[in-house]
Scaffold this motif. Structure first.
Motif: not given
Length: 224
Positions: A140-159
């Motif tokens: 889950f952590l790996v998939l969440a990190a990989r799906l985050c597009p450039p520019g909003c990695e931190a906020s989307l990962y937190a979501t």
């Protein structure tokens, strides 16, 4: 300035959340937990009231849980690489269903008929559940990190993480709401076995969501 940067980050997050490759896995991680009512509160009362487990024994459970997390991480890094997310989540969900039936054996006291003492049975089932939890959480952590597009990695990962945790909160709330209808309360556990069977049955529901919600991500990504 900072407000402009914050606005840009918010806009990027909203654009990302509109992508099917983002919101579908997000919905899966929410529903994977939210669809399964958690009887954790009732099980804690049962362990302390009915089985007489002490705070010291519960602390020992916590120590073994950390060991299980470590073992799960090792197993993931050594044996799970290259497995598709779809197959991995499916296998883990089936394993979670099987392990949930161990609580049924414990509450119905069938473990004693099998000659397994309560403490040994609980420690063993907890260890297996913790290892499985790590095997599920890691991808889950790996998939969440990989799906985050450039520019909003931190906020989307937190979501992603907030959504996952919110699912756990909903599971706890639904589990607590079911205690009264099943007649489960402190000192009264006759309805706990049926409640646990309902929990086990709902663990199969996320399997129906794997392909619709995770199929696209799993086709593109492999665990590594």
């Amino acid at each position: 300035g900072s407000l402009a940067a914050l606005g840009a980050a918010g806009a990027a997050l909203l654009r990302a959340l509109r992508l099917p490759s983002i919101y579908k896995p997000l919905c899966f991680f929410l529903l994977q937990n939210a669809l399964v009512p958690s009887p954790a509160q009732a099980m804690l009362f049962f362990l302390t009231d009915e089985l007489g487990f002490t705070q010291g024994f519960l602390a020992l459970q916590g120590v073994l849980a950390y060991c299980g997390l470590l073992l799960g991480s090792v197993l993931y890094s050594r044996y799970v690489r290259g497995v598709s997310f779809l197959r991995l989540f499916g296998a883990c969900q089936l394993a979670a269903f099987a392990l949930s039936l161990l609580d049924v054996l414990l509450v119905s006291r069938l473990n004693l008929r099998l000659g397994i003492p309560d403490r040994l049975f609980v420690l063993g089932s907890d260890a297996l559940s913790t290892v499985l939890s790590r095997l599920t959480m890691q991808p889950f952590l790996v998939l969440a990190a990989r799906l985050c597009p450039p520019g909003c990695e931190a906020s989307l990962y937190a979501t992603f993480m907030s959504t996952y945790n919110f699912g756990h909160t909903l599971a706890g709330a639904s589990g607590a709401a079911l205690l009264a209808p099943f007649g489960v309360e402190k000192g009264a556990y006759a309805g706990l076995v049926p409640l646990l069977l309902v929990r086990s049955a709902t663990l199969l529901l996320p399997l129906l969501l794997l392909k619709p919600l995770l199929g696209g991500a799993s086709d593109r990504l492999k665990t590594d």
